[in-house]
Design an enzyme around this catalytic site. Sequence first.
Site, PDB file in Angstrom:
ATOM      1  CG  ASN A 210     -41.495 -37.866 -24.045  1.00 17.63           C
ATOM      2  OD1 ASN A 210     -41.355 -36.808 -24.650  1.00 17.63           O
ATOM      3  ND2 ASN A 210     -40.949 -38.998 -24.458  1.00 17.63           N
ATOM      4  CG  ASP A 279     -36.423 -44.261 -20.963  1.00 17.81           C
ATOM      5  OD1 ASP A 279     -35.580 -44.163 -21.873  1.00 17.81           O
ATOM      6  OD2 ASP A 279     -36.575 -43.399 -20.074  1.00 17.81           O
ATOM      7  CE  LYS A 289     -61.707 -46.934 -27.210  1.00 17.30           C
ATOM      8  NZ  LYS A 289     -62.944 -46.173 -27.232  1.00 17.30           N
ATOM      9  CG  PHE A 323     -30.025 -33.359 -25.832  1.00 19.83           C
ATOM     10  CD1 PHE A 323     -29.228 -33.479 -26.963  1.00 19.83           C
ATOM     11  CD2 PHE A 323     -30.581 -32.119 -25.529  1.00 19.83           C
ATOM     12  CE1 PHE A 323     -28.978 -32.391 -27.780  1.00 19.83           C
ATOM     13  CE2 PHE A 323     -30.341 -31.012 -26.342  1.00 19.83           C
ATOM     14  CZ  PHE A 323     -29.543 -31.148 -27.468  1.00 19.83           C
ATOM     15  CE  LYS A 337     -29.175 -39.939 -18.725  1.00 17.63           C
ATOM     16  NZ  LYS A 337     -30.264 -39.047 -18.596  1.00 17.63           N
ATOM     17  CE  LYS A 341     -28.014 -42.991 -22.400  1.00 18.91           C
ATOM     18  NZ  LYS A 341     -29.362 -43.177 -22.927  1.00 18.91           N
TER      19      LYS A 341
HETATM   20  O1  C5P Z   1     -31.001 -42.485 -20.614  1.00 17.98           O
HETATM   21  P1  C5P Z   1     -31.711 -41.262 -21.079  1.00 17.98           P
HETATM   22  O2  C5P Z   1     -33.008 -41.561 -21.798  1.00 17.98           O
HETATM   23  O3  C5P Z   1     -31.895 -40.193 -20.059  1.00 17.98           O
HETATM   24  O4  C5P Z   1     -30.685 -40.637 -22.171  1.00 17.98           O
HETATM   25  C1  C5P Z   1     -30.991 -39.524 -22.931  1.00 17.98           C
HETATM   26  C2  C5P Z   1     -30.217 -39.569 -24.204  1.00 17.98           C
HETATM   27  O5  C5P Z   1     -30.265 -40.874 -24.776  1.00 17.98           O
HETATM   28  C3  C5P Z   1     -30.819 -38.664 -25.262  1.00 17.98           C
HETATM   29  O6  C5P Z   1     -29.776 -38.199 -26.099  1.00 17.98           O
HETATM   30  C4  C5P Z   1     -31.772 -39.593 -25.994  1.00 17.98           C
HETATM   31  O7  C5P Z   1     -32.028 -39.158 -27.306  1.00 17.98           O
HETATM   32  C5  C5P Z   1     -31.017 -40.911 -25.979  1.00 17.98           C
HETATM   33  N1  C5P Z   1     -31.869 -42.116 -25.918  1.00 17.98           N
HETATM   34  C6  C5P Z   1     -31.883 -42.988 -26.992  1.00 17.98           C
HETATM   35  N2  C5P Z   1     -32.661 -44.105 -26.959  1.00 17.98           N
HETATM   36  C7  C5P Z   1     -33.397 -44.407 -25.866  1.00 17.98           C
HETATM   37  C8  C5P Z   1     -33.394 -43.525 -24.761  1.00 17.98           C
HETATM   38  C9  C5P Z   1     -32.624 -42.382 -24.828  1.00 17.98           C
HETATM   39  O8  C5P Z   1     -31.220 -42.721 -27.974  1.00 17.98           O
HETATM   40  N3  C5P Z   1     -34.143 -45.500 -25.856  1.00 17.98           N
END
Ligand code: C5P
Length: 404
Positions: A210, A279, A289, A323, A337, A341
């Site tokens: 990304n 994600d 390759k 974040f 979140k 989380k």
């Molecule tokens: O769910 P989302 O990706 O939007 O959440 C963002 C937050 O979750 C950020 O703090 C990011 O660092 C963390 N995150 C994580 N592991 C993932 C996806 C996001 O720690 N696989």
Amino acid sequence: MRVILGVGGGIAAYKAAELARALMERGATVQPVMTAAARQFITPLTFAALTGKKVITDLFGDRTADEVLASSVEHIQVARENDVLVAAPATADLLAKFANGLADDFLSTLYLAFTGKVVLAPAMNTQMWLHPATAANIEKLRARGHHIVPPGSGPLACGETGVGRLADPARIADDVIRIGTGKQDFAGETIVITAGPTQEAIDPVRFISNRSSGKMGYAIAEAAAARGAQVILVSGPVKIPPPAGVKVVQVETALEMKDAVFAHLEEATIVIKSAAVADYMVENPAPQKMKKTAARMSIELSPTPDILAEVGRVKGDRLLVGFAAETQNMISEAKRKMETKNCDLVVGNLVSQHGVGFGSDDNEVTLVPRGGAPVPLPRASKRIVADQILDHVLPLRLALRSAS
Ligand code: C5P
């Protein structure tokens, strides 16, 4: 904080322009003072444009007698109005003048009138740096309580390679701010910070990633270290030099990031997850390759572990900051979140706005604390935003610690 930037006459004078910027990014106002020799290397206009201040160059110069009389106490006034004097590059000549109290130009006269903190960042040819006269001057200045930012090693303008290069301007700026504020409010805290994107391999030459630049996480790491924290920065692939005084653990994938975070979790008192973790990942990347064919193709993706949520499950009395980079509904997403989380604070930003968020130097975020009202922070450089985030983190951390 008000800082006098004394620019000496060495080839590294151009780097003082970068230092002026770095100081301003950290919230300081900067009053540039240039020696006559410095003006041979770089013009006052550069510093005036960067700082918005009139650059002071001479005690007398080509001023009229009336102007000289009118400003005869200028060095006293500038000395009174500022908190820190940083000389960069501090040439052998400037060090000798300061060490021995010579006052034959504005900067050396100002130095004698100045009662605040002094930071000296020397830069010169290796032999000049190693000369016993310079070494003795440095010792004298150190014994006077001045902070010396030691020069680094590498190729020098004179063609030689050795010690004598001006230290990194960001490092000098951090030292100036730390010494100027004396603020070590994160001493005793160990912070694990994640930054940047992750890269999930498709095959040996392709990956999914990304647009995260890592700038926000690096700025937080730099700010926290400058405020006395032990910092472990778990970084995805980015193009930013490691901040001074920070332990950097380089990772590529979400799985590697998870391992690195959990490897340091035991010692962490605060975890700040600013990384843009992918994600989804390709579970079994192709070992060779992949070949192009005319046919359409699809890649099967599986979800990556949510590192933040997994840390949230075992967080104990650690403070957990997440974040939320969103393109819409930022506050409600941040709150969601927070719950899913188990965070204490979520930093939300709208990444669709022009000039802020992914890749840019500025950011505009809203802090969403658990159970509290959202706090929008004004748009500013990521370094200033980093300090403001830390200003909110500290009381939350202290509250958690005293509750446990
Ligand atoms: O769910 P989302 O990706 O939007 O959440 C963002 C937050 O979750 C950020 O703090 C990011 O660092 C963390 N995150 C994580 N592991 C993932 C996806 C996001 O720690 N696989």
